[in-house]
Design a protein around this motif. Structure first.
Motif, PDB file in Angstrom:
ATOM      1  N   PRO A  22       0.657  -1.438  -0.280  1.00  0.00           N
ATOM      2  CA  PRO A  22       0.251   0.051   0.194  1.00  0.00           C
ATOM      3  C   PRO A  22       0.757   1.336  -0.023  1.00  0.00           C
ATOM      4  CG  PRO A  22      -0.939  -1.961   1.565  1.00  0.00           C
ATOM      5  CD  PRO A  22      -0.056  -1.764   1.730  1.00  0.00           C
ATOM      6  N   GLU A  23       1.934   1.160   0.226  1.00  0.00           N
ATOM      7  CA  GLU A  23       2.665   2.070   1.092  1.00  0.00           C
ATOM      8  C   GLU A  23       3.495   2.387  -0.345  1.00  0.00           C
ATOM      9  OE1 GLU A  23       6.225   3.339   3.560  1.00  0.00           O
ATOM     10  OE2 GLU A  23       5.263   1.661   4.227  1.00  0.00           O
ATOM     11  N   HIS A  24       3.798   1.295  -1.657  1.00  0.00           N
ATOM     12  CA  HIS A  24       4.674   1.877  -2.439  1.00  0.00           C
ATOM     13  C   HIS A  24       3.524   1.648  -3.373  1.00  0.00           C
ATOM     14  CE1 HIS A  24       6.265  -0.107  -5.577  1.00  0.00           C
ATOM     15  NE2 HIS A  24       4.993  -0.833  -6.719  1.00  0.00           N
ATOM     16  N   LYS A  25       2.289   1.747  -3.482  1.00  0.00           N
ATOM     17  CA  LYS A  25       1.652   1.895  -4.337  1.00  0.00           C
ATOM     18  C   LYS A  25       1.301   3.385  -4.440  1.00  0.00           C
ATOM     19  CE  LYS A  25      -2.187  -0.435  -6.248  1.00  0.00           C
ATOM     20  NZ  LYS A  25      -2.650  -1.053  -6.000  1.00  0.00           N
ATOM     21  N   ALA A  26       1.147   3.804  -2.442  1.00  0.00           N
ATOM     22  CA  ALA A  26       0.912   5.408  -2.792  1.00  0.00           C
ATOM     23  C   ALA A  26       2.254   6.499  -3.538  1.00  0.00           C
ATOM     24  CB  ALA A  26       0.658   5.662  -1.249  1.00  0.00           C
ATOM     25  N   TYR A  27       3.163   5.975  -3.097  1.00  0.00           N
ATOM     26  CA  TYR A  27       4.335   6.104  -3.602  1.00  0.00           C
ATOM     27  C   TYR A  27       4.206   6.615  -5.201  1.00  0.00           C
ATOM     28  CZ  TYR A  27       9.661   7.910  -3.607  1.00  0.00           C
ATOM     29  OH  TYR A  27      11.059   8.144  -3.974  1.00  0.00           O
ATOM     30  N   LEU A  28       3.913   5.626  -5.700  1.00  0.00           N
ATOM     31  CA  LEU A  28       4.055   5.273  -7.214  1.00  0.00           C
ATOM     32  C   LEU A  28       2.544   6.776  -7.448  1.00  0.00           C
ATOM     33  CD1 LEU A  28       4.240   1.287  -8.250  1.00  0.00           C
ATOM     34  CD2 LEU A  28       5.436   3.890  -8.715  1.00  0.00           C
ATOM     35  N   ALA A  29       2.203   7.055  -7.180  1.00  0.00           N
ATOM     36  CA  ALA A  29       0.681   7.467  -7.751  1.00  0.00           C
ATOM     37  C   ALA A  29       1.491   8.694  -6.800  1.00  0.00           C
ATOM     38  CB  ALA A  29      -0.710   7.682  -6.290  1.00  0.00           C
ATOM     39  N   ALA A  30       2.293   9.007  -6.416  1.00  0.00           N
ATOM     40  CA  ALA A  30       2.472  10.403  -6.414  1.00  0.00           C
ATOM     41  C   ALA A  30       3.154  11.000  -7.875  1.00  0.00           C
ATOM     42  CB  ALA A  30       3.352  10.638  -5.421  1.00  0.00           C
ATOM     43  N   VAL A  31       3.605   9.518  -8.774  1.00  0.00           N
ATOM     44  CA  VAL A  31       4.680  10.170 -10.115  1.00  0.00           C
ATOM     45  C   VAL A  31       3.462   9.852 -11.150  1.00  0.00           C
ATOM     46  CG1 VAL A  31       6.714  10.735  -8.794  1.00  0.00           C
ATOM     47  CG2 VAL A  31       5.936   8.214  -9.598  1.00  0.00           C
ATOM     48  N   ALA A  32       2.243   9.232 -11.035  1.00  0.00           N
ATOM     49  CA  ALA A  32       1.747   9.021 -11.576  1.00  0.00           C
ATOM     50  C   ALA A  32       1.623   9.674 -13.753  1.00  0.00           C
ATOM     51  CB  ALA A  32       0.243   8.338 -11.079  1.00  0.00           C
ATOM     52  N   ILE A  35       4.586   7.891 -15.436  1.00  0.00           N
ATOM     53  CA  ILE A  35       4.713   7.047 -15.471  1.00  0.00           C
ATOM     54  C   ILE A  35       4.390   6.328 -16.724  1.00  0.00           C
ATOM     55  CG2 ILE A  35       4.101   4.951 -15.210  1.00  0.00           C
ATOM     56  CD1 ILE A  35       3.638   5.239 -11.918  1.00  0.00           C
ATOM     57  N   ALA A  36       5.510   5.412 -18.014  1.00  0.00           N
ATOM     58  CA  ALA A  36       5.540   5.381 -18.917  1.00  0.00           C
ATOM     59  C   ALA A  36       4.845   3.601 -18.455  1.00  0.00           C
ATOM     60  CB  ALA A  36       6.780   5.226 -19.954  1.00  0.00           C
ATOM     61  N   PHE A  37       5.009   2.772 -17.798  1.00  0.00           N
ATOM     62  CA  PHE A  37       4.140   1.861 -18.313  1.00  0.00           C
ATOM     63  C   PHE A  37       5.008   0.751 -15.829  1.00  0.00           C
ATOM     64  CE2 PHE A  37       7.739   0.196 -20.594  1.00  0.00           C
ATOM     65  CZ  PHE A  37       9.146   0.035 -19.551  1.00  0.00           C
ATOM     66  N   ALA A  38       4.504   0.228 -15.826  1.00  0.00           N
ATOM     67  CA  ALA A  38       5.185   0.021 -14.016  1.00  0.00           C
ATOM     68  C   ALA A  38       4.199  -1.638 -13.394  1.00  0.00           C
ATOM     69  CB  ALA A  38       4.351   0.855 -13.496  1.00  0.00           C
ATOM     70  N   GLY A  39       4.692  -1.895 -13.296  1.00  0.00           N
ATOM     71  CA  GLY A  39       4.140  -3.549 -12.703  1.00  0.00           C
ATOM     72  C   GLY A  39       5.370  -4.839 -11.910  1.00  0.00           C
ATOM     73  N   PRO A  40       4.383  -5.730 -11.869  1.00  0.00           N
ATOM     74  CA  PRO A  40       5.632  -6.166 -11.351  1.00  0.00           C
ATOM     75  C   PRO A  40       5.849  -7.887 -11.771  1.00  0.00           C
ATOM     76  CG  PRO A  40       3.236  -7.159 -10.892  1.00  0.00           C
ATOM     77  CD  PRO A  40       2.659  -6.022 -11.946  1.00  0.00           C
ATOM     78  N   LEU A  41       7.122  -7.974 -12.177  1.00  0.00           N
ATOM     79  CA  LEU A  41       7.317  -8.838 -12.785  1.00  0.00           C
ATOM     80  C   LEU A  41       7.268 -10.485 -12.176  1.00  0.00           C
ATOM     81  CD1 LEU A  41      11.244  -7.417 -13.149  1.00  0.00           C
ATOM     82  CD2 LEU A  41       9.694  -7.655 -14.885  1.00  0.00           C
ATOM     83  N   VAL A  42       7.341 -11.365 -12.708  1.00  0.00           N
ATOM     84  CA  VAL A  42       6.543 -12.489 -12.301  1.00  0.00           C
ATOM     85  C   VAL A  42       7.263 -13.977 -13.353  1.00  0.00           C
ATOM     86  CG1 VAL A  42       4.406 -11.849 -12.000  1.00  0.00           C
ATOM     87  CG2 VAL A  42       4.706 -12.597 -14.200  1.00  0.00           C
ATOM     88  N   THR A  43       7.243 -14.530 -12.316  1.00  0.00           N
ATOM     89  CA  THR A  43       7.636 -15.813 -12.885  1.00  0.00           C
ATOM     90  C   THR A  43       6.863 -16.448 -14.436  1.00  0.00           C
ATOM     91  OG1 THR A  43       5.888 -17.694 -11.897  1.00  0.00           O
ATOM     92  CG2 THR A  43       8.619 -16.599 -10.792  1.00  0.00           C
ATOM     93  N   ALA A  66      17.474   9.134  -6.309  1.00  0.00           N
ATOM     94  CA  ALA A  66      17.363   9.443  -5.371  1.00  0.00           C
ATOM     95  C   ALA A  66      15.387   9.337  -5.247  1.00  0.00           C
ATOM     96  CB  ALA A  66      17.088  11.097  -5.430  1.00  0.00           C
ATOM     97  N   TRP A  67      15.029   9.123  -6.246  1.00  0.00           N
ATOM     98  CA  TRP A  67      13.324   8.615  -6.044  1.00  0.00           C
ATOM     99  C   TRP A  67      13.805   7.455  -5.740  1.00  0.00           C
ATOM    100  CZ3 TRP A  67      10.735   4.613  -7.901  1.00  0.00           C
ATOM    101  CH2 TRP A  67       9.801   4.594  -8.216  1.00  0.00           C
ATOM    102  N   LEU A  68      14.566   6.334  -6.048  1.00  0.00           N
ATOM    103  CA  LEU A  68      14.581   4.980  -5.670  1.00  0.00           C
ATOM    104  C   LEU A  68      14.981   4.608  -4.257  1.00  0.00           C
ATOM    105  CD1 LEU A  68      14.193   1.820  -6.536  1.00  0.00           C
ATOM    106  CD2 LEU A  68      16.379   2.417  -7.412  1.00  0.00           C
ATOM    107  N   ALA A  69      15.464   5.580  -3.974  1.00  0.00           N
ATOM    108  CA  ALA A  69      16.497   5.933  -2.547  1.00  0.00           C
ATOM    109  C   ALA A  69      14.889   5.880  -1.773  1.00  0.00           C
ATOM    110  CB  ALA A  69      17.508   6.432  -2.272  1.00  0.00           C
ATOM    111  N   ASP A  70      13.894   6.416  -1.998  1.00  0.00           N
ATOM    112  CA  ASP A  70      13.295   7.200  -1.153  1.00  0.00           C
ATOM    113  C   ASP A  70      12.038   6.066  -1.149  1.00  0.00           C
ATOM    114  OD1 ASP A  70      12.276   8.421   1.294  1.00  0.00           O
ATOM    115  OD2 ASP A  70      11.512   9.778   0.427  1.00  0.00           O
ATOM    116  N   GLU A  71      11.970   5.140  -2.815  1.00  0.00           N
ATOM    117  CA  GLU A  71      10.792   3.860  -2.767  1.00  0.00           C
ATOM    118  C   GLU A  71      11.042   3.111  -1.096  1.00  0.00           C
ATOM    119  OE1 GLU A  71       8.695   1.367  -4.335  1.00  0.00           O
ATOM    120  OE2 GLU A  71      10.649   0.437  -3.406  1.00  0.00           O
TER     121      GLU A  71
END
Length: 99
Positions: A22-32, A35-43, A66-71
């Motif tokens: 939930p915290e991760h999704k809120a952080y992404l929402a701040a730069v929505a 975002i060109a694309f985003a999602g999980p890598l899966v098997t 810097a953005w990734l460091a605070d993600e």
């Protein structure tokens, strides 16, 4: 410039990912809007999480780092490895978007 983030989870980290999501999704929402694309890598089963793939517009590589460091997943210690690469989109996206 768009920067891609290849973020690979540590083994046995599914519970941590779910707790912090939930915290991760809120952080992404701040730069929505950047975002060109985003999602999980899966098997190959399409469900087991391996990590994340993000493509986000940043003014510089330093800003992307810097953005990734605070993600939230980064701060929680979820990732075994991270890499950031500049990306130039030369092909219009036609598939892979949620309905």
């Amino acid at each position: 410039m768009i920067h891609t983030f290849f973020l690979i989870d540590k083994p046995e980290s599914a519970d941590l990912r779910q707790r912090v999501r939930p915290e991760h999704k809120a952080y992404l929402a701040a730069v929505a809007d950047r975002i060109a694309f985003a999602g999980p890598l899966v098997t190959d089963d399409g469900q087991t999480m391996l990590g994340s793939l993000l493509a986000i517009d940043f003014d510089s590589r330093d800003a992307a780092h810097a953005w990734l460091a605070d993600e939230p997943f980064t701060r929680a210690g979820l990732y075994a490895s991270t890499s950031i690469h500049a990306f130039v989109n030369l092909w219009p996206q036609k598939t892979g978007f949620p309905a």
